[in-house]
Design an enzyme around this catalytic site. Sequence first.
Site, mmCIF file in Angstrom:
data_model
loop_
_atom_site.group_PDB
_atom_site.id
_atom_site.type_symbol
_atom_site.label_atom_id
_atom_site.label_comp_id
_atom_site.label_asym_id
_atom_site.label_seq_id
_atom_site.Cartn_x
_atom_site.Cartn_y
_atom_site.Cartn_z
ATOM 1 N N ARG B 121 20.788 36.086 24.362
ATOM 2 C CA ARG B 121 19.671 36.105 25.334
ATOM 3 C C ARG B 121 18.376 35.522 24.777
ATOM 4 N NH1 ARG B 121 21.440 41.471 26.043
ATOM 5 N NH2 ARG B 121 23.108 41.574 27.575
ATOM 6 N N LYS B 143 12.274 22.144 29.918
ATOM 7 C CA LYS B 143 13.514 22.067 30.693
ATOM 8 C C LYS B 143 14.697 21.849 29.756
ATOM 9 C CE LYS B 143 11.888 20.526 35.188
ATOM 10 N NZ LYS B 143 12.003 19.500 36.244
ATOM 11 N N GLU B 185 10.397 5.799 30.849
ATOM 12 C CA GLU B 185 9.654 7.038 31.139
ATOM 13 C C GLU B 185 8.168 6.872 30.830
ATOM 14 O OE1 GLU B 185 10.721 9.953 32.492
ATOM 15 O OE2 GLU B 185 12.871 9.601 32.490
ATOM 16 N N LYS B 227 2.299 14.353 30.275
ATOM 17 C CA LYS B 227 3.275 15.329 30.743
ATOM 18 C C LYS B 227 2.723 16.748 30.650
ATOM 19 C CE LYS B 227 7.934 16.852 31.023
ATOM 20 N NZ LYS B 227 9.353 16.667 30.690
ATOM 21 N N GLU B 237 -1.029 24.528 40.879
ATOM 22 C CA GLU B 237 -0.917 23.781 42.123
ATOM 23 C C GLU B 237 0.450 23.856 42.806
ATOM 24 O OE1 GLU B 237 -2.543 19.765 41.893
ATOM 25 O OE2 GLU B 237 -3.617 20.391 40.112
ATOM 26 N N ARG B 241 4.416 19.014 39.427
ATOM 27 C CA ARG B 241 5.408 18.704 38.403
ATOM 28 C C ARG B 241 6.502 17.764 38.922
ATOM 29 N NH1 ARG B 241 7.625 22.674 33.823
ATOM 30 N NH2 ARG B 241 9.154 21.299 32.917
ATOM 31 N N ASN B 245 9.357 13.226 38.445
ATOM 32 C CA ASN B 245 10.679 12.741 38.823
ATOM 33 C C ASN B 245 10.642 11.439 39.613
ATOM 34 O OD1 ASN B 245 12.295 14.742 37.596
ATOM 35 N ND2 ASN B 245 11.690 16.181 39.196
ATOM 36 N N HIS B 248 13.713 9.431 39.948
ATOM 37 C CA HIS B 248 14.834 10.231 39.458
ATOM 38 C C HIS B 248 15.835 10.602 40.552
ATOM 39 C CE1 HIS B 248 12.462 10.405 35.860
ATOM 40 N NE2 HIS B 248 13.242 11.291 35.269
ATOM 41 N N HIS B 252 19.333 9.720 39.637
ATOM 42 C CA HIS B 252 20.409 10.706 39.466
ATOM 43 C C HIS B 252 21.620 10.342 40.310
ATOM 44 C CE1 HIS B 252 17.712 14.292 37.958
ATOM 45 N NE2 HIS B 252 17.879 13.346 37.051
ATOM 46 N N HIS B 265 20.040 7.325 31.050
ATOM 47 C CA HIS B 265 19.152 7.975 32.014
ATOM 48 C C HIS B 265 17.973 7.071 32.390
ATOM 49 C CE1 HIS B 265 16.928 11.058 34.055
ATOM 50 N NE2 HIS B 265 15.937 11.003 33.181
#
Lengths: 363, 363
Positions: B121, B143, B185, B227, B237, B241, B245, B248, B252, B265
């Site tokens: 955990r 992430k 990126e 970032k 806000e 975030r 993307n 993306h 994806h 990617h």
Amino acid sequence: MILRIRASERSYPIYIGQGLLDQGELLQRHVPGKRVLIVTNTTIAPLYLDRCRAALLSGNSGLQVEDVILPDGEQYKSLDVLQKVWDKALETRLDRGTTFLALGGGVIGDMTGFAAAAYQRGVHFIQVPTTVMAMVDSSVGGKTGVNHPLGKNMIGAFYQPRCVLIDVDTLNSLPDRELASGISEIIKYGLIRDPALFEWLEANMDRLLARDAEAMTYAIERSCINKSEVVSADEKEGGVRATLNLGHTFGHAMESSQGYGVWLHGEAVSAGTVMAADMSVRLGWIDPSIASRTKALLEKAKLPTEPPKGMTPEEFWKYMAVDKKVLDGALRLILLRGPLGSCVVTGDFDPAALDATLNTSCH
Amino acid sequence: MILRIRASERSYPIYIGQGLLDQGELLQRHVPGKRVLIVTNTTIAPLYLDRCRAALLSGNSGLQVEDVILPDGEQYKSLDVLQKVWDKALETRLDRGTTFLALGGGVIGDMTGFAAAAYQRGVHFIQVPTTVMAMVDSSVGGKTGVNHPLGKNMIGAFYQPRCVLIDVDTLNSLPDRELASGISEIIKYGLIRDPALFEWLEANMDRLLARDAEAMTYAIERSCINKSEVVSADEKEGGVRATLNLGHTFGHAMESSQGYGVWLHGEAVSAGTVMAADMSVRLGWIDPSIASRTKALLEKAKLPTEPPKGMTPEEFWKYMAVDKKVLDGALRLILLRGPLGSCVVTGDFDPAALDATLNTSCH
């Protein structure tokens, strides 16, 4: 009745009572999105899945309700089985706003909680426990996870539910062994911090075994309060939470050595609690009467009070070494010390007492 | 140089510079316990594993350093491969005080972070990224996770490292395609919020492609700052975030349709960014020159600017429907709107523009 549990980021309610599973608005109030995935098992699904789905859909809630039915038993508390939950969620295209609802015992609760914690990095989570164990242990504290072949609950997360709905009527379908297993955790709360509860249990064990709804509601409520006090105290004190694991280090070793699912969790904890009490007497930390009352109460609840036949002290050592309570290599145990209702978490004990307890307990 | 990143519960440093991997005290300062598990892959291990181990052991630190070497590639970013990390940790009896150290690119960083989040955990986590992508994207934001056959990054956690150590010298061993993938990126940060960075990239792309250490340090620093500003703004806000993307959702879908690991990617994000810019022009939200400058800059970085050959609009729809940015069934996209450096996250657009972009882009 409603208990409100404070977790680190927010609080959530635990509803305890009879007939709650048919009060659809209680559940619906805690579903923020439009989609629910009910996670249950092959034993509980025939008993309560339709009622749970009906509660979510009552009053034309407009919810989309999916379900996934896992095999029943601690031996299925694995990452492989957990993947079925994520497979189902992705096959039915459940999004980030979905609520995962655990309908079942502690295994289902722990697995569903971890599934919710990790699905798209976190979706909503509701618990509807149907065993005493899940009601008094998993409802508070946010521990979720699965087992690994080399250790119990080794993979998981801390993750809080939005609500817990405890319908004590669901206990009427619980097998006797499962009932007793959950009661061993209630006895634990008495031993570690609530002598009045311990004495109440000595006087009322027959009512609990008869599934008397009033007695059951009281015992569950006291247990959840005890656990939430310990969990919230831990945010300040650091380490108190470990007292909840009384009997668990020995118990986990028993479960690991036999393979998960042979003994129920509470059965292993019961035998482990007797060992912890025995060791506490050997250390001179408690009056021997506390150990004998503990053993008598566990026996009254029809719980095992000795390790599985044939288990050796060497096996205990093997499995205790990977236990999560081993910090940087030193074995720490939860032991009783002082009057009834007092315990300590410590690595500072005479190892001869541990050896004596292991040697005497194994047979 | 040192950037300090504020995460929700605490802050952590990002060290950026040359030769940092040989400064053992930098890493050791952020290892709270006695045990470290280095997680790396078959490509990076021969290049940097010994140096990383030596850094952890320098000055007789007394640390126990274990390692696990995973196969290299996005196609191995799976729960099955992740289990090897937990297997190794349990086989070598690593306890709760252990630090998991990610040595490698974004895949290793994401997998190690999730492995650390879920092991017992939650154990400590350090990142030593060795690709531009991992340096500018995975270093900030917490992430972590793995892919599922039905969607990218579907299983994971938000989990913050204790420190990030970026040694730009490690980029000298990076293949050209990987270098370009990371640069896509950096271009993204220019497009969504930093027009000065975009213009600097137009003027300095040759230096980045030549792996000039000074230019690289500047671009990585600007990216991490951008970032971290977006991520911390999101706590107030809600939704900002998602602008990270850009490209993306389309990207994806391309990765999912081809199977992970065929395109990198950043390559998919590059082609997706061109589509987002094209759609923004069709909606009348940006001047066409922004779209053409974007395409020209991505081409200069030798990145693809069209979807994989043969991919159809129907395939885009199939994979976009399970994308995490689909909330309660409505497709939201990140699109450019306004002057250079401005974007929006919105589901409020003329679907004809999306159809036109899909039909024009697929070939």
